[in-house]
Design an enzyme around this catalytic site. Structure first.
Site, PDB file in Angstrom:
ATOM      1  N   SER A  42       0.844  -1.191   0.000  1.00  0.00           N
ATOM      2  CA  SER A  42       0.000   0.000   0.000  1.00  0.00           C
ATOM      3  C   SER A  42       0.882   1.243   0.000  1.00  0.00           C
ATOM      4  O   SER A  42       1.985   1.230   0.564  1.00  0.00           O
ATOM      5  CB  SER A  42      -0.880   0.037   1.250  1.00  0.00           C
ATOM      6  OG  SER A  42      -1.555   1.284   1.336  1.00  0.00           O
TER       7      SER A  42
ATOM      8  N   TYR B 241      -1.855  -0.249  10.245  1.00  0.00           N
ATOM      9  CA  TYR B 241      -2.046  -0.627   8.842  1.00  0.00           C
ATOM     10  C   TYR B 241      -0.753  -0.387   8.064  1.00  0.00           C
ATOM     11  O   TYR B 241      -0.284  -1.253   7.324  1.00  0.00           O
ATOM     12  CB  TYR B 241      -3.203   0.176   8.244  1.00  0.00           C
ATOM     13  CG  TYR B 241      -3.469  -0.139   6.779  1.00  0.00           C
ATOM     14  CD1 TYR B 241      -4.079  -1.332   6.410  1.00  0.00           C
ATOM     15  CD2 TYR B 241      -3.104   0.758   5.773  1.00  0.00           C
ATOM     16  CE1 TYR B 241      -4.320  -1.627   5.071  1.00  0.00           C
ATOM     17  CE2 TYR B 241      -3.340   0.474   4.435  1.00  0.00           C
ATOM     18  CZ  TYR B 241      -3.952  -0.722   4.092  1.00  0.00           C
ATOM     19  OH  TYR B 241      -4.177  -1.014   2.769  1.00  0.00           O
TER      20      TYR B 241
HETATM   21  P1  NDP Z   1     -11.998  -5.291   0.376  1.00  0.00           P
HETATM   22  O1  NDP Z   1     -12.352  -5.152   1.832  1.00  0.00           O
HETATM   23  O2  NDP Z   1     -13.031  -5.069  -0.660  1.00  0.00           O
HETATM   24  O3  NDP Z   1     -11.335  -6.705   0.116  1.00  0.00           O
HETATM   25  C1  NDP Z   1     -10.604  -7.402   1.060  1.00  0.00           C
HETATM   26  C2  NDP Z   1     -11.167  -8.800   1.128  1.00  0.00           C
HETATM   27  O4  NDP Z   1     -10.392  -9.567   2.087  1.00  0.00           O
HETATM   28  C3  NDP Z   1     -12.619  -8.821   1.609  1.00  0.00           C
HETATM   29  O5  NDP Z   1     -13.361  -9.778   0.877  1.00  0.00           O
HETATM   30  C4  NDP Z   1     -12.435  -9.215   3.064  1.00  0.00           C
HETATM   31  O6  NDP Z   1     -13.583  -9.767   3.656  1.00  0.00           O
HETATM   32  C5  NDP Z   1     -11.319 -10.231   2.932  1.00  0.00           C
HETATM   33  N1  NDP Z   1     -10.749 -10.563   4.227  1.00  0.00           N
HETATM   34  C6  NDP Z   1     -10.587  -9.764   5.320  1.00  0.00           C
HETATM   35  N2  NDP Z   1     -10.073 -10.460   6.340  1.00  0.00           N
HETATM   36  C7  NDP Z   1      -9.891 -11.737   5.904  1.00  0.00           C
HETATM   37  C8  NDP Z   1      -9.406 -12.919   6.500  1.00  0.00           C
HETATM   38  N3  NDP Z   1      -8.995 -12.952   7.775  1.00  0.00           N
HETATM   39  N4  NDP Z   1      -9.356 -14.039   5.763  1.00  0.00           N
HETATM   40  C9  NDP Z   1      -9.778 -14.047   4.479  1.00  0.00           C
HETATM   41  N5  NDP Z   1     -10.265 -12.965   3.844  1.00  0.00           N
HETATM   42  C10 NDP Z   1     -10.328 -11.814   4.561  1.00  0.00           C
HETATM   43  O7  NDP Z   1     -10.762  -4.290   0.170  1.00  0.00           O
HETATM   44  P2  NDP Z   1      -9.924  -3.863  -1.133  1.00  0.00           P
HETATM   45  O8  NDP Z   1     -10.343  -4.612  -2.327  1.00  0.00           O
HETATM   46  O9  NDP Z   1      -9.926  -2.399  -1.136  1.00  0.00           O
HETATM   47  O10 NDP Z   1      -8.466  -4.329  -0.660  1.00  0.00           O
HETATM   48  C11 NDP Z   1      -7.768  -5.431  -1.198  1.00  0.00           C
HETATM   49  C12 NDP Z   1      -6.321  -5.327  -0.785  1.00  0.00           C
HETATM   50  O11 NDP Z   1      -5.749  -4.128  -1.328  1.00  0.00           O
HETATM   51  C13 NDP Z   1      -6.112  -5.247   0.734  1.00  0.00           C
HETATM   52  O12 NDP Z   1      -4.956  -5.980   1.094  1.00  0.00           O
HETATM   53  C14 NDP Z   1      -5.887  -3.766   0.968  1.00  0.00           C
HETATM   54  O13 NDP Z   1      -5.150  -3.493   2.143  1.00  0.00           O
HETATM   55  C15 NDP Z   1      -5.120  -3.381  -0.300  1.00  0.00           C
HETATM   56  N6  NDP Z   1      -5.178  -1.953  -0.595  1.00  0.00           N
HETATM   57  C16 NDP Z   1      -6.374  -1.334  -0.862  1.00  0.00           C
HETATM   58  C17 NDP Z   1      -6.396   0.028  -1.132  1.00  0.00           C
HETATM   59  C18 NDP Z   1      -7.655   0.760  -1.441  1.00  0.00           C
HETATM   60  O14 NDP Z   1      -7.601   2.003  -1.583  1.00  0.00           O
HETATM   61  N7  NDP Z   1      -8.815   0.119  -1.561  1.00  0.00           N
HETATM   62  C19 NDP Z   1      -5.166   0.810  -1.118  1.00  0.00           C
HETATM   63  C20 NDP Z   1      -3.970   0.063  -0.828  1.00  0.00           C
HETATM   64  C21 NDP Z   1      -3.991  -1.273  -0.577  1.00  0.00           C
HETATM   65  P3  NDP Z   1     -14.538  -8.784   4.559  1.00  0.00           P
HETATM   66  O15 NDP Z   1     -15.165  -7.851   3.574  1.00  0.00           O
HETATM   67  O16 NDP Z   1     -15.483  -9.740   5.197  1.00  0.00           O
HETATM   68  O17 NDP Z   1     -13.632  -8.097   5.544  1.00  0.00           O
END
Ligand code: NDP
Length: 254
Positions: free
Chosen positions: A145, A160
């Protein structure tokens, strides 16, 4: 961008974690990988914890809590069974919280590290035997990130930023350790991407101010991050390992 005639992942077998949210980056990666000819096991804690499942139209959805090693071992065993092997791992599952240090309790700090950093380790460790067996140019892509590079400060607090900094360092060390054994490891570092993590979270004024500070003057889409992940997962990046690809519209240039 769809696959069309250009099938960058034909015959490849991929794991994508955190792909259950249809508006998230993981779901965009799954769609793009399928369009490029991969078969994909989607791992998420949202899926029911059932028995092994077959591939349907190149895809299988499996329960996995990335923060629990045993859950990852089971999911990876089922994924390998369904796919017949593993060539690509995308560690996308993650959580975010903006809590500032003066309000940050130890259990919240610990949970952030458990999901984002230990989760990346858990899935990678469980997938590694299959990746090392792969003869199809295996590759790992992890989600860092911009928060790790600029010191948090937006929707991500210090926990984070630290978890994602850990993911970036972990990826660089993996590249060094696994390169001689034929596995590449790289990171993408998204800026502000329009998913449930960010949408409506800034408020109108702050959102406008942030966009004005981004050279491309807008937030990114999940599909734009997926395109960078496709590059790092495919043989297009065959001589790149240990790199971090920024997908941030110029928000952080270094
Ligand atoms: P989302 O919350 O849409 O996607 C993350 C997914 O991971 C969700 O389906 C979530 O489920 C799942 N998840 C959370 N905890 C667990 C767990 N313990 N085991 C399995 N699955 C889990 O977020 P984004 O698509 O935005 O993010 C995707 C990645 O990109 C992340 O790593 C995030 O940190 C990174 N990122 C995102 C940015 C942004 O601006 N959106 C910027 C920089 C990095 P649930 O919804 O139930 O929590």
């Amino acid at each position: 961008m769809t696959g069309g005639a250009l099938q960058l992942l034909a015959g490849k077998r991929a794991i994508v974690t955190g792909g259950a949210n249809p508006r998230g980056i993981g779901a965009a990666v799954v769609d793009l990988f399928l369009a490029h000819g991969a078969s994909v096991a989607v791992l998420d804690h949202a899926y029911p914890d059932g028995a092994a499942a077959p591939l349907i139209q190149g895809r299988v959805d499996l329960h996995c809590d990335v923060s629990r090693a045993a859950s990852c071992e089971t999911a990876l065993m089922r994924a390998k069974e369904a796919l017949g092997g593993i060539d690509i791992l995308v560690n996308n599952a993650g959580i975010v919280a903006a809590t500032r240090i003066w309000d940050l309790p130890e259990d919240e700090f610990r949970r952030m590290i458990e999901v984002n950093l230990t989760g990346t380790y858990n899935v990678t460790h469980a997938a590694l035997p299959a990746l090392l067996e792969s003869t199809r140019q295996p590759a790992i892509v992890n989600l860092g990130s911009t928060a790790a590079l600029r010191g948090g400060g937006l929707l991500g607090g210090s926990h984070y930023a630290a978890s994602k900094g850990g993911v970036i360092s972990f990826t660089k060390a993996l590249a060094r350790e696994l390169g001689p054994r034929g596995v590449r490891a790289n990171c993408v570092a998204p800026g502000i991407i329009e998913t449930d993590m960010t949408l409506g979270k800034f408020g109108e004024n702050w959102e406008q101010e942030l966009k004005q500070g981004i050279p491309l003057q807008r937030f990114g889409s999940p599909a734009e991050v997926a395109q960078a992940i496709l590059f790092l997962a495919s043989d297009l990046s065959s001589y790149s390992t240990g790199i971090v690809v920024d997908v941030n519209g110029g928000f952080h240039i270094h």
